[in-house]
Design a protein around this motif. Structure first.
Motif, PDB file in Angstrom:
ATOM      1  N   TYR A  24       1.038  -1.192  -0.035  1.00 59.57           N
ATOM      2  CA  TYR A  24      -0.109  -0.117  -0.140  1.00 59.57           C
ATOM      3  C   TYR A  24       0.827   1.400   0.026  1.00 59.57           C
ATOM      4  CZ  TYR A  24      -3.442  -3.400   1.368  1.00 59.57           C
ATOM      5  OH  TYR A  24      -4.599  -4.333   1.353  1.00 59.57           O
ATOM      6  N   ARG A  25       0.355   2.184  -0.864  1.00 60.59           N
ATOM      7  CA  ARG A  25       1.191   3.648  -0.899  1.00 60.59           C
ATOM      8  C   ARG A  25       0.235   4.669  -0.319  1.00 60.59           C
ATOM      9  NH1 ARG A  25       5.415   4.285  -4.886  1.00 60.59           N
ATOM     10  NH2 ARG A  25       4.392   6.500  -5.188  1.00 60.59           N
ATOM     11  N   GLU A  26      -1.195   4.428  -0.567  1.00 60.59           N
ATOM     12  CA  GLU A  26      -1.968   5.361   0.266  1.00 60.59           C
ATOM     13  C   GLU A  26      -2.972   4.680   1.201  1.00 60.59           C
ATOM     14  OE1 GLU A  26      -3.478   8.372  -2.796  1.00 60.59           O
ATOM     15  OE2 GLU A  26      -2.140   7.314  -4.269  1.00 60.59           O
ATOM     16  N   VAL A  27      -3.401   5.445   2.044  1.00 62.98           N
ATOM     17  CA  VAL A  27      -4.256   4.663   3.076  1.00 62.98           C
ATOM     18  C   VAL A  27      -5.399   5.883   3.515  1.00 62.98           C
ATOM     19  CG1 VAL A  27      -4.309   3.747   5.548  1.00 62.98           C
ATOM     20  CG2 VAL A  27      -2.388   3.375   4.001  1.00 62.98           C
ATOM     21  N   LEU A 158       1.184   7.429   2.248  1.00 66.83           N
ATOM     22  CA  LEU A 158       0.474   8.738   2.409  1.00 66.83           C
ATOM     23  C   LEU A 158      -0.770   8.151   3.360  1.00 66.83           C
ATOM     24  CD1 LEU A 158      -0.298  11.568   1.860  1.00 66.83           C
ATOM     25  CD2 LEU A 158      -1.909  10.796  -0.014  1.00 66.83           C
ATOM     26  N   LEU A 159      -0.840   8.746   4.621  1.00 67.12           N
ATOM     27  CA  LEU A 159      -1.924   8.176   5.677  1.00 67.12           C
ATOM     28  C   LEU A 159      -2.927   9.407   5.781  1.00 67.12           C
ATOM     29  CD1 LEU A 159      -3.159   6.377   7.600  1.00 67.12           C
ATOM     30  CD2 LEU A 159      -1.072   6.877   9.100  1.00 67.12           C
ATOM     31  N   GLU A 160      -4.220   9.204   5.360  1.00 65.63           N
ATOM     32  CA  GLU A 160      -4.964  10.359   5.743  1.00 65.63           C
ATOM     33  C   GLU A 160      -6.110   9.801   6.594  1.00 65.63           C
ATOM     34  OE1 GLU A 160      -5.539  11.662   0.915  1.00 65.63           O
ATOM     35  OE2 GLU A 160      -6.974  10.377   1.797  1.00 65.63           O
ATOM     36  N   ILE A 161      -6.438  10.650   7.609  1.00 67.13           N
ATOM     37  CA  ILE A 161      -7.092  10.304   8.854  1.00 67.13           C
ATOM     38  C   ILE A 161      -8.298  11.312   8.966  1.00 67.13           C
ATOM     39  CG2 ILE A 161      -5.558   8.838   9.989  1.00 67.13           C
ATOM     40  CD1 ILE A 161      -4.783  11.232  11.656  1.00 67.13           C
ATOM     41  N   PRO A 162      -9.181  11.353   8.207  1.00 64.11           N
ATOM     42  CA  PRO A 162     -10.425  12.337   8.553  1.00 64.11           C
ATOM     43  C   PRO A 162     -11.491  12.070   9.351  1.00 64.11           C
ATOM     44  CG  PRO A 162     -10.685  11.123   6.202  1.00 64.11           C
ATOM     45  CD  PRO A 162      -9.256  10.548   7.124  1.00 64.11           C
TER      46      PRO A 162
END
Length: 273
Positions: A24-27, A158-162
């Motif tokens: 995984y590259r984007e989470v 890239l880890l996004e936590i919205p």
């Protein structure tokens, strides 16, 4: 959290150079507030910082504003300060407008808060980027600049936590919809890891194309029903958040309808407009 980390780091792939790298590259991790996603993200970032053996690893905390990004950084800083081994291997800088952790053995490796000035939000040679409060971002500028810094990295992340938002034209909504399509098997994106906690529509509404509870349907999940709260608050079983807190939020929202949209968004992952 164990399941999330196991999925993120357990899957591998071969890249074009036949190297074994993370799949995984984007989470995209969407979960209700007070479920510990910021400390989780900070811990993941520190693992990448200390243990990935990536020369000159540049790791950034970014959010809609510097102070929000600094909250995430403070979790990481606290972990470093309270763990003697981590603390002995890095220097922490807290100057005005400059917050960073720098690896002593490789000064080119740092964990840094980005400026609130969009023009200075660049990824450089980014190894990892944590994007907090994506639902507050006006557009995809920060995300795009972070991704641009990945081009020379072997296994960037890239880890996004919205939280859920209220703007269905936003970059957060686009990534939310992409995540659901990946999870439903409608789109093949092998390097996108989506973990979306939300309430469910009933089978009939799902068949009609609804991916969230349909307003007015008695069979869909009801955000006021404690029986479904675990779906958006998976840490509820260990007291994060406390069930009394969620009940008080619901009671307030029912008594004051003007608060309902905010309560539904932050605590039960319902998109509103």
């Amino acid at each position: 959290q164990k399941n999330f980390v196991a999925m993120l780091f357990g899957w591998k792939r071969r890249d074009s150079m036949k190297r074994t790298v993370r799949r995984y590259r984007e989470v995209f991790l969407m979960i209700a507030r007070k479920n510990g996603k910021s400390p989780l993200a900070a811990g993941i970032a520190l693992f990448l910082f200390y243990c990935d053996q990536e020369p000159g690893a540049q790791i950034f905390c970014a959010a809609a504003d510097t102070e929000q990004a600094a909250l995430l950084f403070r979790h990481a800083k606290g972990m470093v300060e309270y763990e003697p081994e981590l603390n002995s291997r890095a220097d922490i800088f807290r100057g005005t407008g400059h917050r960073s952790i720098v690896l002593k053995s490789d000064p080119g490796s740092f964990f840094r808060v980005l400026s609130s000035d969009a023009n200075t939000k660049h990824g450089g040679n980014t190894h990892a980027a944590l994007i907090d409060e994506l639902h507050e971002h006006r557009d995809g500028t920060v995300v795009n600049k972070m991704q641009a810094g990945f081009k020379s990295r072997v296994q960037p992340l890239l880890l996004e936590i919205p939280n859920t938002g209220s703007d269905k034209t936003s970059i957060c909504w686009q990534h939310h919809e992409h995540s659901l399509q990946v999870l439903d098997g409608l789109i093949a994106d092998e390097q996108w890891f989506a973990y979306v906690c939300q309430l469910d529509p009933c089978a009939a509404c799902y068949a009609e194309g609804y991916r969230e509870p349909r307003e007015g349907c008695a069979q869909c999940d009801d955000w006021t029903n404690p029986a479904v709260w675990l779906k958006t608050n998976p840490a509820l079983s260990i007291g994060l958040p406390r069930i009394e807190y969620l009940q008080s939020q619901v009671d307030t929202a029912l008594a004051m309808p003007s608060d309902q949209a905010l309560v539904k968004r932050l605590n039960f992952c319902c998109w509103t407009q």
